[in-house]
Write a protein that holds these residues in place. Structure first.
Motif, PDB file in Angstrom:
ATOM      1  N   GLU A 217       0.831  -1.215   0.000  1.00 37.96           N
ATOM      2  CA  GLU A 217       0.000   0.000   0.000  1.00 37.96           C
ATOM      3  C   GLU A 217       0.862   1.260   0.000  1.00 37.96           C
ATOM      4  OE1 GLU A 217      -4.242  -0.961   1.904  1.00 37.96           O
ATOM      5  OE2 GLU A 217      -2.649  -0.944   3.391  1.00 37.96           O
ATOM      6  N   SER A 218       0.303   2.325  -0.558  1.00 35.74           N
ATOM      7  CA  SER A 218       0.983   3.623  -0.605  1.00 35.74           C
ATOM      8  C   SER A 218      -0.067   4.715  -0.510  1.00 35.74           C
ATOM      9  CB  SER A 218       1.757   3.752  -1.923  1.00 35.74           C
ATOM     10  OG  SER A 218       0.839   3.751  -3.021  1.00 35.74           O
ATOM     11  N   GLU A 219       0.360   5.962  -0.637  1.00 39.92           N
ATOM     12  CA  GLU A 219      -0.598   7.072  -0.611  1.00 39.92           C
ATOM     13  C   GLU A 219      -1.580   6.972  -1.775  1.00 39.92           C
ATOM     14  OE1 GLU A 219       0.925  11.019  -0.304  1.00 39.92           O
ATOM     15  OE2 GLU A 219       2.296  10.498   1.331  1.00 39.92           O
ATOM     16  N   LYS A 220      -1.127   6.412  -2.883  1.00 39.26           N
ATOM     17  CA  LYS A 220      -1.963   6.362  -4.087  1.00 39.26           C
ATOM     18  C   LYS A 220      -2.752   5.059  -4.226  1.00 39.26           C
ATOM     19  CE  LYS A 220       0.887   9.522  -6.802  1.00 39.26           C
ATOM     20  NZ  LYS A 220       1.730   9.674  -8.013  1.00 39.26           N
ATOM     21  N   LYS A 221      -2.340   4.007  -3.487  1.00 36.77           N
ATOM     22  CA  LYS A 221      -2.959   2.693  -3.686  1.00 36.77           C
ATOM     23  C   LYS A 221      -3.250   2.013  -2.359  1.00 36.77           C
ATOM     24  CE  LYS A 221      -0.829  -1.206  -4.369  1.00 36.77           C
ATOM     25  NZ  LYS A 221      -0.035  -2.334  -4.872  1.00 36.77           N
ATOM     26  N   LEU A 222      -4.482   1.512  -2.213  1.00 35.70           N
ATOM     27  CA  LEU A 222      -4.871   0.700  -1.058  1.00 35.70           C
ATOM     28  C   LEU A 222      -5.226  -0.701  -1.569  1.00 35.70           C
ATOM     29  CD1 LEU A 222      -7.143   3.374   0.648  1.00 35.70           C
ATOM     30  CD2 LEU A 222      -4.903   2.629   1.478  1.00 35.70           C
ATOM     31  N   ASN A 223      -5.240  -1.684  -0.662  1.00 35.87           N
ATOM     32  CA  ASN A 223      -5.610  -3.041  -1.061  1.00 35.87           C
ATOM     33  C   ASN A 223      -6.627  -3.589  -0.068  1.00 35.87           C
ATOM     34  OD1 ASN A 223      -5.435  -6.090  -1.134  1.00 35.87           O
ATOM     35  ND2 ASN A 223      -4.119  -5.602  -2.873  1.00 35.87           N
ATOM     36  N   LEU A 224      -7.854  -3.839  -0.563  1.00 33.33           N
ATOM     37  CA  LEU A 224      -8.935  -4.211   0.357  1.00 33.33           C
ATOM     38  C   LEU A 224      -8.861  -5.666   0.824  1.00 33.33           C
ATOM     39  CD1 LEU A 224     -11.090  -5.982  -1.485  1.00 33.33           C
ATOM     40  CD2 LEU A 224     -11.868  -3.739  -2.192  1.00 33.33           C
ATOM     41  N   LYS A 225      -7.980  -6.451   0.210  1.00 35.81           N
ATOM     42  CA  LYS A 225      -7.840  -7.855   0.609  1.00 35.81           C
ATOM     43  C   LYS A 225      -6.693  -8.027   1.605  1.00 35.81           C
ATOM     44  CE  LYS A 225      -7.152 -12.488  -1.324  1.00 35.81           C
ATOM     45  NZ  LYS A 225      -6.889 -13.264  -2.557  1.00 35.81           N
ATOM     46  N   THR A 226      -5.470  -7.739   1.161  1.00 36.16           N
ATOM     47  CA  THR A 226      -4.302  -7.986   2.013  1.00 36.16           C
ATOM     48  C   THR A 226      -3.777  -6.733   2.707  1.00 36.16           C
ATOM     49  OG1 THR A 226      -2.903  -7.793   0.037  1.00 36.16           O
ATOM     50  CG2 THR A 226      -3.513 -10.018   0.726  1.00 36.16           C
ATOM     51  N   GLY A 227      -4.383  -5.574   2.436  1.00 36.26           N
ATOM     52  CA  GLY A 227      -3.947  -4.326   3.038  1.00 36.26           C
ATOM     53  C   GLY A 227      -4.349  -4.200   4.504  1.00 36.26           C
TER      54      GLY A 227
END
Length: 344
Positions: A217-227
C-alpha cells in the motif's frame, strides 16, 4: 470426431459458467443480492462446473486405473474462498486432489486432465484459473495425494499455516464418501491436535508479511484484501479464534467466515463490539470487492483514487468518491483496532 466433441463440451461448460455469472452480475448491480448470496452462488456454480469438468476428464482420459482402484476414487477438496463458499467474481479455484488407492500415476493424470478442462482457453474463454498451492508440500509437492499420504503429511510435517488453511477445506467435487473421510482427518488435524501456547504470534507474523509483500500500500494505492484492516485481517483473526476454541466449541467449526463469526459471538468467544465491527466490515469490504472486480473485469483487490469515485456511483453514495474513501479508512481502522486487540 472425438476431438471436436471434446471441444464442444468444453465450450458448453465455459458458456454455462459465463451466462450464470452474468445473470448474477446483473442482479448484483441491480442491488437485489448481498455479498453473502454472491459468495455462496459463485461457489456453488464453481462446484457444478468442477463436477462436470471432472466427468469430462474421466471420459477423455482413455484408460482406467489398475487393480481394485476405481475412476471414482478421487475427491476434489475446495480450499480458501471456494471452501468457505465466499468466492468473488474472477476468483481462482484453490483445490486439492485426494484419492483412495495405490494407482498414483492414474490419479495424477486425472488431476492434470481436470485442470486442463477447467483452465485451457478456447474460443469461449476459459472457466477458471486453478491454484494448487495449498496441497501438501505446496508447489513442490505431488499434484495428487493418497488419503494415507495426506494424513501422514499433516501428522508429521505440516506447518501452522497449512493447518490454518484446512479450516476452510470442504469436499467440492468427486467422491463425497471419500470427502467425508478426508473431513474426519481434517477435523482432527485442525481442532484436536495440541497447539503451541503462542501459536497466534506465528499467524500474526504471516499476516504482517502478507501486508508488506503482497498489499504494498501507498498514498496512491490501497488493497482491500491484504492491506491494513482488509479482508485478510478478519479472516486471520477468525481462523486464529477457530483454532484456539474449536476443540471445545464445535459450533465454531465452519468453513465460512460469516458463519464462524456468528458462532464465535453465540458462544461468547468474542465481545459484541468486535462482532459488530468485523461483521459490518466484512460485509462492506466484500461488497466493495465484488463491485471493484466487476468494474475492472479481473481479480483485482487494489483501490486507486479513481476507483473510489467510480464505485461510489455503484454503491449509492451519490458519486462521492471522497466520502466512500473516508468510510473505507474508518472501517479498516476499526477492523485493525479489533485485530490488534485479539493478537496482542
Amino acid at each position: 470426431d472425438e476431438e471436436k466433441e471434446f471441444e464442444d463440451k468444453l465450450d458448453a461448460i465455459i458458456r454455462f459458467n459465463h451466462v450464470e455469472t452474468l445473470k448474477l452480475c446483473l442482479r448484483d448491480l441491480n442491488r437485489e443480492v448481498d455479498p453473502l448470496y454472491v459468495g455462496n452462488y459463485l461457489s456453488m456454480l464453481a462446484e457444478t462446473v468442477m463436477e462436470v469438468g471432472l466427468s469430462l476428464a474421466i471420459k477423455t482420459l482413455g484408460r482406467k486405473p489398475r487393480g481394485k482402484n476405481k475412476v471414482s476414487d478421487m475427491v476434489v477438496m475446495g480450499m480458501g474462498k471456494l471452501g468457505g463458499r465466499e468466492m468473488s467474481y474472477n476468483s481462482d479455484l484453490d483445490i486439492i486432489f485426494i484419492y483412495d488407492g495405490d494407482d498414483h500415476e492414474f490419479f495424477s493424470r486425472l488431476g492434470q486432465k481436470m485442470i486442463s478442462v477447467l483452465s485451457t482457453p478456447t474460443g469461449e474463454g476459459y472457466a477458471y484459473k486453478i491454484d494448487m498451492g495449498l496441497r501438501p508440500s505446496g508447489r513442490s509437492g505431488a499434484l495428487v495425494s493418497s488419503l494415507e499420504s495426506f494424513k501422514k503429511y499433516h501428522e508429521e510435517n505440516a506447518r501452522l499455516w497449512e493447518r490454518q488453511a484446512l479450516v476452510r477445506a470442504r469436499p467440492s467435487a468427486g467422491n463425497m464418501k471419500l470427502g467425508k473421510r478426508v473431513m474426519g482427518a481434517v477435523e482432527y488435524f485442525v481442532y484436536e491436535k495440541p497447539l503451541d501456547e503462542d501459536f497466534h504470534k506465528e499467524i500474526h507474523h504471516l499476516r504482517l508479511r502478507m501486508e508488506k509483500e503482497l498489499a504494498k500500500e501507498s498514498e496512491k494505492k490501497l488493497n482491500l484484501k491484504t492491506g491494513r484492516g482488509g479482508i485478510v485481517d478478519i479472516e486471520f483473526l477468525v481462523q486464529m479464534l477457530q483454532l484456539k476454541f474449536g476443540h471445545d466449541y464445535r459450533p465454531v467449526r465452519t468453513q465460512n467466515t460469516y458463519r464462524a463469526l456468528e458462532a464465535l459471538n453465540r458462544c461468547d468467544l468474542i465481545d459484541e463490539d468486535a462482532f459488530r465491527v468485523l461483521r459490518d466490515g466484512l460485509y462492506f469490504l466484500k461488497k466493495l470487492e465484488n463491485m471493484l472486480r466487476l468494474l475492472h473485469d479481473g481479480a483485482t483487490s487494489d483501490l486507486y483514487e479513481n476507483d473510489f469515485r467510480k464505485l461510489a456511483l455503484e454503491l449509492n453514495t451519490k458519486g462521492d468518491g471522497e466520502k466512500l474513501k473516508e468510510t473505507y479508512i474508518s472501517k479498516t481502522n476499526e477492523i485493525r483496532r479489533i485485530y490488534e486487540r485479539y493478537f496482542s
